[in-house]
Structures are given as structure tokens and as C-alpha cells.
Design an enzyme around this catalytic site. Sequence first.
Site, PDB file in Angstrom:
ATOM      1  N   TRP A 158       0.840  -1.196   0.000  1.00  0.00           N
ATOM      2  CA  TRP A 158       0.000   0.000   0.000  1.00  0.00           C
ATOM      3  C   TRP A 158       0.876   1.247   0.000  1.00  0.00           C
ATOM      4  CZ3 TRP A 158      -1.168  -4.392   2.905  1.00  0.00           C
ATOM      5  CH2 TRP A 158      -2.356  -5.038   2.528  1.00  0.00           C
ATOM      6  N   HIS A 175      -6.868   1.833   2.695  1.00  0.00           N
ATOM      7  CA  HIS A 175      -8.013   0.942   2.486  1.00  0.00           C
ATOM      8  C   HIS A 175      -9.010   1.201   3.613  1.00  0.00           C
ATOM      9  CE1 HIS A 175      -5.426  -2.338   4.755  1.00  0.00           C
ATOM     10  NE2 HIS A 175      -5.426  -1.175   5.367  1.00  0.00           N
ATOM     11  N   ARG A 201      -3.994   6.267  -2.213  1.00  0.00           N
ATOM     12  CA  ARG A 201      -2.710   5.600  -2.412  1.00  0.00           C
ATOM     13  C   ARG A 201      -1.813   6.472  -3.267  1.00  0.00           C
ATOM     14  NH1 ARG A 201      -4.557  -0.773  -3.087  1.00  0.00           N
ATOM     15  NH2 ARG A 201      -5.789  -0.742  -1.177  1.00  0.00           N
ATOM     16  N   GLN A 215     -13.707   2.419  -1.444  1.00  0.00           N
ATOM     17  CA  GLN A 215     -13.777   1.008  -1.091  1.00  0.00           C
ATOM     18  C   GLN A 215     -15.030   0.786  -0.267  1.00  0.00           C
ATOM     19  OE1 GLN A 215     -10.373  -0.665   0.936  1.00  0.00           O
ATOM     20  NE2 GLN A 215      -9.382  -1.157  -1.010  1.00  0.00           N
ATOM     21  N   VAL A 258      -5.981 -11.535   7.000  1.00  0.00           N
ATOM     22  CA  VAL A 258      -6.911 -12.659   6.878  1.00  0.00           C
ATOM     23  C   VAL A 258      -6.140 -13.963   6.713  1.00  0.00           C
ATOM     24  CG1 VAL A 258      -8.921 -11.427   5.978  1.00  0.00           C
ATOM     25  CG2 VAL A 258      -7.127 -12.168   4.387  1.00  0.00           C
ATOM     26  N   ALA A 312     -13.971 -11.108   6.410  1.00  0.00           N
ATOM     27  CA  ALA A 312     -13.907  -9.713   5.978  1.00  0.00           C
ATOM     28  C   ALA A 312     -13.716  -9.682   4.476  1.00  0.00           C
ATOM     29  CB  ALA A 312     -12.755  -8.993   6.675  1.00  0.00           C
TER      30      ALA A 312
HETATM   31  N1  PHE Z   1      -8.049  -4.068   2.310  1.00  0.00           N
HETATM   32  C1  PHE Z   1      -7.717  -4.913   1.186  1.00  0.00           C
HETATM   33  C2  PHE Z   1      -7.175  -4.041   0.052  1.00  0.00           C
HETATM   34  O1  PHE Z   1      -7.338  -2.877   0.083  1.00  0.00           O
HETATM   35  C3  PHE Z   1      -8.922  -5.684   0.726  1.00  0.00           C
HETATM   36  C4  PHE Z   1      -9.368  -6.690   1.699  1.00  0.00           C
HETATM   37  C5  PHE Z   1     -10.295  -6.370   2.690  1.00  0.00           C
HETATM   38  C6  PHE Z   1      -8.910  -8.016   1.665  1.00  0.00           C
HETATM   39  C7  PHE Z   1     -10.712  -7.305   3.612  1.00  0.00           C
HETATM   40  C8  PHE Z   1      -9.328  -8.928   2.549  1.00  0.00           C
HETATM   41  C9  PHE Z   1     -10.221  -8.582   3.527  1.00  0.00           C
HETATM   42  O2  PHE Z   1      -6.568  -4.535  -0.849  1.00  0.00           O
END
Ligand code: PHE
Length: 349
Positions: A158, A175, A201, A215, A258, A312
Site C-alpha cells: 500500500w 483501504h 494511495r 472502497q 486474513v 472480511a
Molecule cells: N483491504 C484490502 C485491500 O485494500 C482488501 C481486503 C479487505 C482483503 C478485507 C481482505 C479482507 O486490498
Amino acid sequence: MAAEPTIIELRAAALTRLNAASDLETTRAWYRDYLGDHGAVTALTKRIASLPPEQRRAFGIAVNALKTELGATLSERQASLEASALETRIESEAIDVTLPGRPVRRGFLHPTTRIIREICDIFGKMGFQTVEGPEVEYAKYNFDMLNIPADHPARDVWDTFHVESGESEIVLRTHTSPMQVRTMLGQQPPVRVVVPGRCYRYEATDATHLAMFLQVEGLAVDEGITLADLKGTLTEFARQMFGPERKTRFRCDFFPFVEPGVDFAIDCPQCGGKGCRLCKQSGWIELLGAGMVHPRVLEMVGYDTSKYTGFAFGMGPERLMLLKYGLDDIRDFYKNDIRWLRQMDRAWL
Ligand code: PHE
């Protein structure tokens, strides 16, 4: 005396001029010239007294007759000019009451607002509450508590706008995932939230990338939540969004917060999986990232990991729109070209 026109000549000239008068102003000038105090007919009237007695009577009768005739003709002429002036005015001011009214253009919602509402509505019906969080965020929430420590290479994934790097590092959230942390810090399970919002970003902008984009995050934590719940929820979402006939695909992916992480795709709505430009001949369209909330994340917010599990997901609404409508440039969303926006509004499915 000789240079003066006779009554007959005067009458002829006066009537010719009066008949030629095309407006009231001209008739008023005509009046001054003939019947006014210094007019030609008035001059003749004044001469009556100076004539020899034997001419006086006949001349007087003739002059008076002329005066009366011209006066009457003037009134007629003025009346007819007034009437036609009125007619012209009425015509020019006429209102066509049968003309349809000019349509009033109603405003409409920006496509990103609509898509976000649509996404949140779909999850809302599945029991998810919509919440929002700050765009300027602690690095602690954006990274650390999502299992992305400062020295972790995953942090580079990121590209971050840094706001402050003092005692508490502050960033523009990259995010919406930090809202997972904030939500869990604020309440005990069961948790079911969706979080729409802007993210940032530090990236070059092109047809598929924006430095500021949207998002929608999703989080469900409860007793006994499994990967099957994640799959069922996202499959239902994809079918409501892209059509009930959609096939879905889950593949392994990696996100530090995750475990396992998945990449969620649908068969291409454009070609039905045969392969086309939209799906880059693969037959599949990747919609979003997801996974089971990492036990370390649950631990860090103080949840009992022997009792609770969760899933998630995070998706990009603009990207979803590109796919749903077969658009080719994500930058169009933020150009504020009213024609493009209106076209999107009309094309809405
Ligand atoms: N936050 C991640 C992204 O921006 C996306 C994501 C959210 C993946 C929740 C898994 C669980 O790429």
C-alpha cells in the site's frame, strides 16, 4: 397671394399625405401642418376676414368644409392606425397556451453515490449495518493492528500518503480495513458492518488506478462463522449485483489480516465466461479480496479467539462499475463531465 395653393390643391395634398401616414406620430405632424395653430388650413381661416365681402361667404364655407372634412379624415386615419398598432402588439405579445412547458431537468445522484448505496443496501438486507470512519487514520489502525507491522514488507503493497510521523504515525487510509479494527474495538460480537469510504494511495493515475478511490469494507464476526458463510454471503452479493445466473470462483490470495485469504471472481457477465475484452479472455472477473479474519487481528482488539471467528472483504465500487457497465476509464468518475454523468444515470440498471 399667387404662390398660395388653392383650396382644392391644399385638400388634395393634405389627403394624400394623411393617407400615406403609417403611424400616429406622422398624423400628429400632419395635424400641426394643416389644422394646428400655424397650419395651412388655419391660415386660410384667418384670411376670411380680410377678403372683400362678396368673396367672404363662399370662401368661408369652402374653408370650413375643408376643415371639417380633414378633421374627420384625421380621426378616421388615427383610429385605424391605433387599431392596427394594437393588433400588432397583441400579436407580438401573444402567448401560445398550447405550447408544452419547458422541461425542468431534475438533478441526479453521482454514480459513485448510487453504487455505494446499492452495495450497502444489498448487504443491509443480509443484516449488515453501514458505518463510516476517518480518512485520515492512525498507521496503527491502517497497518499495525491489521497484522502489518512497520518493518513488514507487506506494508509496501500500500503506497501510502503520510500525514505525520511523530509519536503516533498518521496516514491517509490506504483501504477501509482500519474500520475493522475501530469497529471491533468499539463493540463485542456479533459484528456485521459494511464500510464505504474514500481511500488514498500514492500512485500514478491511469485508466485503472486513482490516487483517491472508494472502497466498501465488510466485516462479520460471531460464534461459528466459517469460510462457507463468507462464500455464501459474497455469492449472494455478486448475484444481486451482476445477475442471478452468475457463477463464482474463490481462489487463494494473501492479505496479512486474513487467513486464509481469498480472491473472489465471477464468470464474466459480458461473455458468460467464453472470453472477451472485458475479462481479458480469461472468462473470469475478479471482484474483491476477502478472507477469514486473522486470529492475531481478533486478539489485538481483545476478542476471545476460542469463541469467535469472522470474515472480511474489501471491494472497489468504481472498479465494480467499470465491470458492470463495460467502461474503460476509471478517471471518468471524477472528471465531472455532466454529459458522461447523465449518460451513466440513464444507463443505470
Ligand atoms: N483491504 C484490502 C485491500 O485494500 C482488501 C481486503 C479487505 C482483503 C478485507 C481482505 C479482507 O486490498
